[in-house]
Design a protein around this motif. Structure first.
Motif, PDB file in Angstrom:
ATOM      1  N   ASP A  38      -1.074  -1.977  -4.730  1.00  0.00           N
ATOM      2  CA  ASP A  38      -1.850  -2.592  -5.818  1.00  0.00           C
ATOM      3  C   ASP A  38      -1.962  -4.097  -5.622  1.00  0.00           C
ATOM      4  O   ASP A  38      -3.020  -4.691  -5.882  1.00  0.00           O
ATOM      5  N   VAL A  58     -12.289   4.143  -3.424  1.00  0.00           N
ATOM      6  CA  VAL A  58     -11.219   3.145  -3.587  1.00  0.00           C
ATOM      7  C   VAL A  58     -11.799   1.731  -3.563  1.00  0.00           C
ATOM      8  O   VAL A  58     -11.446   0.872  -4.384  1.00  0.00           O
ATOM      9  N   HIS A  97     -11.319  -0.518  -6.755  1.00  0.00           N
ATOM     10  CA  HIS A  97     -10.253  -1.526  -6.720  1.00  0.00           C
ATOM     11  C   HIS A  97     -10.656  -2.848  -6.068  1.00  0.00           C
ATOM     12  O   HIS A  97      -9.948  -3.844  -6.232  1.00  0.00           O
ATOM     13  N   LYS A 154      -5.514   6.444  -2.732  1.00  0.00           N
ATOM     14  CA  LYS A 154      -4.398   5.508  -2.888  1.00  0.00           C
ATOM     15  C   LYS A 154      -3.091   6.108  -2.349  1.00  0.00           C
ATOM     16  O   LYS A 154      -2.264   5.397  -1.777  1.00  0.00           O
ATOM     17  N   THR A 194      -0.949   4.385   0.496  1.00  0.00           N
ATOM     18  CA  THR A 194       0.478   4.119   0.305  1.00  0.00           C
ATOM     19  C   THR A 194       1.290   4.692   1.459  1.00  0.00           C
ATOM     20  O   THR A 194       2.196   4.040   2.003  1.00  0.00           O
TER      21      THR A 194
END
Lengths: 119, 195
Positions: free
Chosen positions: A5, B144, B148, B176, B180
């Motif tokens: 994030d 994404v 984002h 995501k 990750t």
């Protein structure tokens, strides 16, 4: 996930900065726009005046031009001549069709009295 | 939301003015739309020259659509993003075909954000994010990035990608998770402390 994030947020912050569009690209885009832009209909700045017609020009135009008018005049003169002189050849043809030597007795609209008579 | 509605109205008004022959409307509209489309295409394609071609093509299609544009049916930016997504997808597929034809052609994607990030570690992290994004399936990457990085709302992304909002949420979540996982494999190299 927090690391991701953070990275995405950094990237988004960079993306939010105004991006400089190269002048060459903008020029190409605007050239496309100019070519593709609809043109509103433009009336001519000066309207050309209609030519003034003489009487005989107007008459010949009425009949479809000088050629047609000359043809009509020729046919009319010929018809008058034939009617006045009544050449023997023409009279013979008329007699053959009408069966009568007197052209002025030709009955183009025969009476229907005979059909209406009671028996 | 009010600002979005205002932008929407301004874009539509400019497009209508362009269709009606206003010579300045094209420049104003291009200034509003091209930077966003160019940025998006650059992030998706990782190739500035190709991104510029996409931006030009998107705008050309917009100019051609202007005379028959129906105000209220679609937002101009959403429409432009949708065309950009399709064009980028086509180019990515063509690029993959070329790569499969010539395995030695494995150009490292450019990173538009690296230069703005201070420090080598941050640069490495952004480069890793770029690589991870590039490895995502096309639809996940588009979702994404639109959510984002471009900052669009899910309903708008759904309209762009022609799918439902729930499908978009699922696509973003899967993307995501994949990102990750990709970054987790490089935690040590990227300077993240072990948990």
């Amino acid at each position: 996930m927090d690391n991701l994030d953070d990275l995405l947020a950094q990237r988004a912050a960079f993306a939010a900065q105004p991006l400089a569009v190269p002048d060459a690209l903008m020029a190409r885009i605007l050239a496309d726009a100019s070519r593709a832009q609809p043109r509103p209909y433009a009336f001519p700045a000066t309207q050309t005046a209609l030519p003034q017609l003489t009487f005989w020009q107007a008459v010949s135009d009425l009949f479809g031009g000088r050629g047609v008018l000359a043809g009509l005049a020729t046919v009319a003169c010929t018809a008058v001549y034939l009617g006045a002189v009544q050449p023997s050849g023409i009279t013979a043809v008329t007699v053959a069709f009408a069966g009568n030597s007197a052209v002025d007795q030709l009955d183009f609209m025969p009476s229907i009295d005979s059909l209406l008579a009671e028996e | 939301m009010a600002k979005d509605a205002q932008n929407f109205a301004q874009d539509t008004a400019l497009l209508t003015a362009y269709a009606n022959g206003d010579p300045d409307a094209a420049r104003d509209l291009a200034r509003r739309i091209v930077p966003r489309i160019l940025g998006y295409a650059t992030r998706i394609l990782a190739d500035r020259a190709e991104a510029e071609d996409v931006a030009q093509e998107v705008m050309l299609r917009l100019w051609r659509a202007a005379p028959t544009w129906r105000a209220g049916e679609a937002q101009v930016t959403t429409w432009a993003y949708r065309v950009a997504v399709n064009l980028c997808t086509d180019r990515l597929r063509a690029k993959k075909r070329r790569r499969s034809d010539a395995l030695d052609d494995v150009a490292e994607p450019e990173d538009g954000g690296v230069t703005a990030v201070d420090g080598m570690i941050e640069a490495d992290r952004q480069a890793a994010l770029t690589r991870a994004l590039a490895d995502l399936p096309d639809r996940q990457r588009q979702a994404v990035i639109l959510r984002h990085i471009e900052g669009l709302a899910n309903p708008e992304i759904a309209a762009i990608l022609h799918m439902g909002v729930e499908a978009v949420e699922s696509l973003i979540a899967r993307g995501k998770r994949a990102l990750t996982a990709a970054l987790a494999a490089q935690r040590k190299d990227l300077g993240y402390e072990e948990a």
